[in-house]
Every structure is written in C-alpha cells, then in structure tokens.
Motif scaffolding. Structure first.
Motif, PDB file in Angstrom:
ATOM      1  N   UNK A  13       0.859  -1.185   0.000  1.00  0.00           N
ATOM      2  CA  UNK A  13       0.000   0.000   0.000  1.00  0.00           C
ATOM      3  C   UNK A  13       0.893   1.231   0.000  1.00  0.00           C
ATOM      4  N   UNK A  14       0.831   1.978  -1.090  1.00  0.00           N
ATOM      5  CA  UNK A  14       1.707   3.123  -1.278  1.00  0.00           C
ATOM      6  C   UNK A  14       2.596   2.884  -2.479  1.00  0.00           C
ATOM      7  N   UNK A  15       2.855   3.950  -3.234  1.00  0.00           N
ATOM      8  CA  UNK A  15       3.675   3.790  -4.436  1.00  0.00           C
ATOM      9  C   UNK A  15       4.655   4.945  -4.589  1.00  0.00           C
ATOM     10  N   UNK A  16       5.198   5.375  -3.451  1.00  0.00           N
ATOM     11  CA  UNK A  16       6.199   6.429  -3.481  1.00  0.00           C
ATOM     12  C   UNK A  16       7.584   5.856  -3.674  1.00  0.00           C
ATOM     13  N   UNK A  17       8.591   6.624  -3.257  1.00  0.00           N
ATOM     14  CA  UNK A  17       9.969   6.216  -3.468  1.00  0.00           C
ATOM     15  C   UNK A  17      10.334   4.977  -2.670  1.00  0.00           C
ATOM     16  N   UNK A  18       9.779   4.836  -1.463  1.00  0.00           N
ATOM     17  CA  UNK A  18      10.086   3.648  -0.655  1.00  0.00           C
ATOM     18  C   UNK A  18       9.547   2.386  -1.310  1.00  0.00           C
ATOM     19  N   UNK A  19       8.307   2.438  -1.775  1.00  0.00           N
ATOM     20  CA  UNK A  19       7.727   1.273  -2.441  1.00  0.00           C
ATOM     21  C   UNK A  19       8.493   0.932  -3.708  1.00  0.00           C
ATOM     22  N   UNK A  20       8.882   1.956  -4.462  1.00  0.00           N
ATOM     23  CA  UNK A  20       9.641   1.709  -5.678  1.00  0.00           C
ATOM     24  C   UNK A  20      10.972   1.049  -5.401  1.00  0.00           C
ATOM     25  N   UNK A  21      11.652   1.506  -4.362  1.00  0.00           N
ATOM     26  CA  UNK A  21      12.938   0.896  -4.004  1.00  0.00           C
ATOM     27  C   UNK A  21      12.751  -0.523  -3.492  1.00  0.00           C
ATOM     28  N   UNK A  22      11.695  -0.748  -2.718  1.00  0.00           N
ATOM     29  CA  UNK A  22      11.430  -2.102  -2.230  1.00  0.00           C
ATOM     30  C   UNK A  22      11.213  -3.065  -3.396  1.00  0.00           C
ATOM     31  N   UNK A  23      10.474  -2.634  -4.406  1.00  0.00           N
ATOM     32  CA  UNK A  23      10.263  -3.492  -5.575  1.00  0.00           C
ATOM     33  C   UNK A  23      11.593  -3.834  -6.245  1.00  0.00           C
ATOM     34  N   UNK A  24      12.480  -2.845  -6.359  1.00  0.00           N
ATOM     35  CA  UNK A  24      13.802  -3.110  -6.940  1.00  0.00           C
ATOM     36  C   UNK A  24      14.557  -4.160  -6.132  1.00  0.00           C
ATOM     37  N   UNK A  28       0.481  -3.590  -6.096  1.00  0.00           N
ATOM     38  CA  UNK A  28       0.843  -2.278  -5.550  1.00  0.00           C
ATOM     39  C   UNK A  28      -0.350  -1.345  -5.714  1.00  0.00           C
ATOM     40  N   UNK A  29      -0.745  -0.706  -4.614  1.00  0.00           N
ATOM     41  CA  UNK A  29      -1.849   0.256  -4.653  1.00  0.00           C
ATOM     42  C   UNK A  29      -1.288   1.655  -4.433  1.00  0.00           C
TER      43      UNK A  29
END
Length: 421
Positions: free
Chosen positions: A11-22, A36-37
């Motif tokens: 839940x959340x698609x900011x910089x933290x979520x983007x880095x976690x996906x990487x 991802x929401x």
C-alpha cells in the motif's frame, strides 16, 4: 504441483515502495503475486526531482522511474488512483475507497507522509498549495504559465513558508519562473536543522541574488482575501501581498491507516529492526514508520529499510536495520552544502573555522577530545565524506588537526594516509 504463491500487497507507491520493488526483484519474486496500490495515477517517481521540474530544468517523464508498463512487464499488478481506507486484519484484506477488498498473505505499508500543517487561519483560500506531489507542481506551473501568457510576471508575488530544503527549492523554482518570491521562516536562519547561523547566512546571500526575499524569525498569523489569496499577515504585525503561497514546513507520517487498524505506534507505525509491525503479517517502511522513537525523511536510511525487508521476505534472512548517522549533502541553487553530526558550536567544542567571503566558502569542523563530532561545509564540500568517515570511526585527529580545514591533500600528506587519487 508447485507451491502456491504468496499474495504480497504493498500500500503506497512512493519512493520507498519503488525501491522495495527493486530490492525484491534483485532477489526472487517468483514466490509472490505482487499488487501495488497507489493513490496517484502515474507510477513511482522521484520526489527529490520535483524542484527541477518546477524550475523547468527537467520534465515529468524524466523523473518517473516506474511507469505503468514497468509493473506490467514484471508481472506486478498496479492499482493506481486508489486509496486504502481500512485494514481488516482478521480477514487479511484491505478495503479501498471504491469499496473493493483486496486480500493479502503479507501486507507492506509504504504510505509515506504528507505536508505538515501550520496554524495560520484561512488556509481554505484559493492559491494556497503544498509542494509534495506532481499534482502540486502542475498547479504551481499553471499559475506561472497564466501570468507568463498574460505578460504579468513582474506583478505576481509568491510567498513560500519554510526555510528547509523543500521550501528553498520551491522558492528557487518559482523565482526562475519570474515570480517575485518572499520566503518566510520562523527560525533566525535558513536550514537551521543542518547549518549553523554563519552558513545559513551565506546561503541567504546567494538566494537573495536570485531575487528571493526573506522574512526570518516570523510566522504567518492569517491569510486574507474574500475567495482567492490576497495577502498574508504575520505575528510580527507585518503584512505581505501575495497571489500564491506554497507551504513547505516539513512532513507528517501517514500513520493513521496502520494505527486505526490497531498496530502499535505513536509518531508513526512502530516497526522492529526487521521492519515488522506488531502484526506478523504486516510490515512497514519509509516515512510512515517509527523505529525506536525516530521517524525518517531522508532516502538513505529508507533504502536500508527496503534491503532489510526484502532479505526477510525473499530469503528469510534477518539483517537488522540500524538507524546510523547520515550526513546531509545538498545542492541548493548550484551551491554545494554538507553537514554531519553536531553543527552548533558550544563551550565543549574545539572549533576549526575557515571563511572566505569573496569566494563564498565556509568550513567548520567541531572536535571533542581530539575527535571530529561535526562538520559544516558551504561552497566547497569535497572533503565532507572524509570528515564523516573520521567522525564515524571516532578517529583521533591530533596529528592532522592543523591541516584538516585545508582538505585531504594536505592532511593526508602530513600522515601515513595515501593521497586522494
């Protein structure tokens, strides 16, 4: 028959979520079905680059690191423009504002933060903005374009509230658009959480040369206007006419989703050293979390949080997150700044100081017991990382103290250290 995949919901698609996906992809996501929401329509983007977009130094596509196609190409479901309004922990699902329920085996909260509020009255007036999202930037650009189109740039006054990095960037971006900008800050100098007064004054001089005016040690009492913003009145009794205001006074963690669901926390959603919340099926990262009483706004510790969580989710490896000191390295209006550790001189310190007003260079190193405990650099920050390394190592610098301010080439030559390549 292969083992069924776990449903991982972010839940959340900011910089933290983007880095976690990487970090997850670096390891192995074959065991997960990832959703991802995000409440914004576009994919994950670099919020640090909002100021260059506002200033016209780059454009929106250049800062979007993960457009919609990125998720699709990696088998990740991206639900955009949707907010989660509740976590139903017993059922292991979240409820969206559209009334849909999405199930999870493991939930990651990466809800980020929102602009901090100020106590000023009449903030409902039109043309008062925050500076946090691409939507905010678009609104500000529309105002600037309107006045540019009508050839009235010089009679447009903008007020920026906040003398931290975000406020300075907003002020600089608006000034480059031709608006007359006044920045108000309740402290006596700029970047008062990173710089001492002398360095803050150097920075103010540079920005004043960019047509930014300053009102320090003051706060807005109320905004005035019948419908649209016309002026701001200050606690000092002063008043400033303005047609546009940007409030950039810091951030507040978006903790409510987690805490309302019964997760532990105070300033943010509480996590342990492995980014786990008080519910073993829920983790949290980024600006929404609280770890040992601390919250986070800088990217470096958040990147470490993402690594810690990815290791646990993908490899079941417990690599603890440590909230280590982080130096502040900034570039404001083309000027390099560096700050680490203590930055206000007291009687406990031995202060090493170098000032060159003409060149706009300021260097200060603080020692205690012959060890570096802080450094502030303005205009020339090349040796900042070296000073920070010595600070972390608690190195005794007695033998090189007299050369420290001159840089590595000098103090390395006076010791056994190899000179910089």
């Amino acid at each position: 028959m292969s083992k069924s995949k776990q449903t991982l919901l972010i839940v959340g698609n900011g910089m933290a979520a983007g880095r976690l996906l990487d970090e997850l992809i670096k390891r192995d996501i074959s065991g997960f079905e990832i959703t991802v929401i995000g409440d914004e329509r576009q994919g994950s983007y670099n919020r640090i680059m909002l100021s260059p977009v506002l200033a016209g130094e780059t454009d929106v596509p250049a800062i979007i690191g993960k457009p919609s196609a990125w998720y699709r190409d990696r088998g990740i479901r991206f639900v955009s423009g949707v907010q989660v309004k509740a976590i139903e922990r017993e059922q292991k699902c979240v409820l969206t504002t559209e009334g849909n329920r999405l199930r999870y085996d493991h939930l990651v909260l990466a809800t980020g933060s929102r602009p901090a509020k100020i106590p000023a009255k009449n903030q409902q007036l039109e043309n008062i903005y925050s500076f946090r999202t691409l939507r905010d930037v678009d609104r500000l650009l529309n105002v600037a374009r309107f006045h540019d189109k009508h050839g009235r740039k010089t009679d447009t006054d903008a007020l920026v509230i906040g003398g931290g990095l975000l406020g300075l960037e907003a002020a600089y971006g608006l000034a480059l658009k031709g608006l007359r900008v006044t920045l108000v800050h309740r402290s006596g100098w700029l970047l008062n959480r990173q710089l001492d007064k002398a360095a803050g004054t150097y920075l103010q001089r540079v920005l004043e040369s960019k047509n930014i005016h300053f009102m320090l040690s003051d706060e807005v009492e109320r905004f005035t206007g019948s419908h649209e913003l016309k002026a701001a009145e200050f606690k000092s009794g002063r008043s400033v006419s303005c047609k546009l205001c940007v409030i950039a006074t810091g951030i507040t963690p978006n903790k409510e989703l987690g805490l309302t669901a019964g997760l532990q926390g105070d300033r943010g959603v509480s996590v342990d050293a492995y980014m786990a919340t008080s519910d073993t099926s829920i983790s949290a990262i980024g600006e929404c979390v609280e770890f040992k009483g601390a919250t986070f706004g800088l990217v470096e510790p958040i990147w470490h949080q993402c690594t810690t969580l990815a290791e646990r989710l993908c490899n079941n490896i417990k690599r603890p997150f440590e909230n280590s000191p982080v130096p502040t390295k900034l570039k404001v209006s083309g000027v390099n700044l560096f700050s680490a550790g203590e930055f206000i001189t007291t009687d406990e310190h031995r202060e090493l100081l170098y000032c060159d007003d003409q060149a706009g260079i300021y260097r200060k190193i603080l020692l205690r017991d012959n060890r570096i405990v802080g450094a502030v650099l303005f205009g020339d920050a090349r040796d900042g990382q070296d000073y920070f390394s010595m600070l972390q190592e608690k190195r005794d610098v007695s033998d090189i103290a007299q050369y420290l301010l001159m840089g590595r080439a000098f103090y390395a030559a006076s010791s056994d250290e190899p000179a910089a390549a």
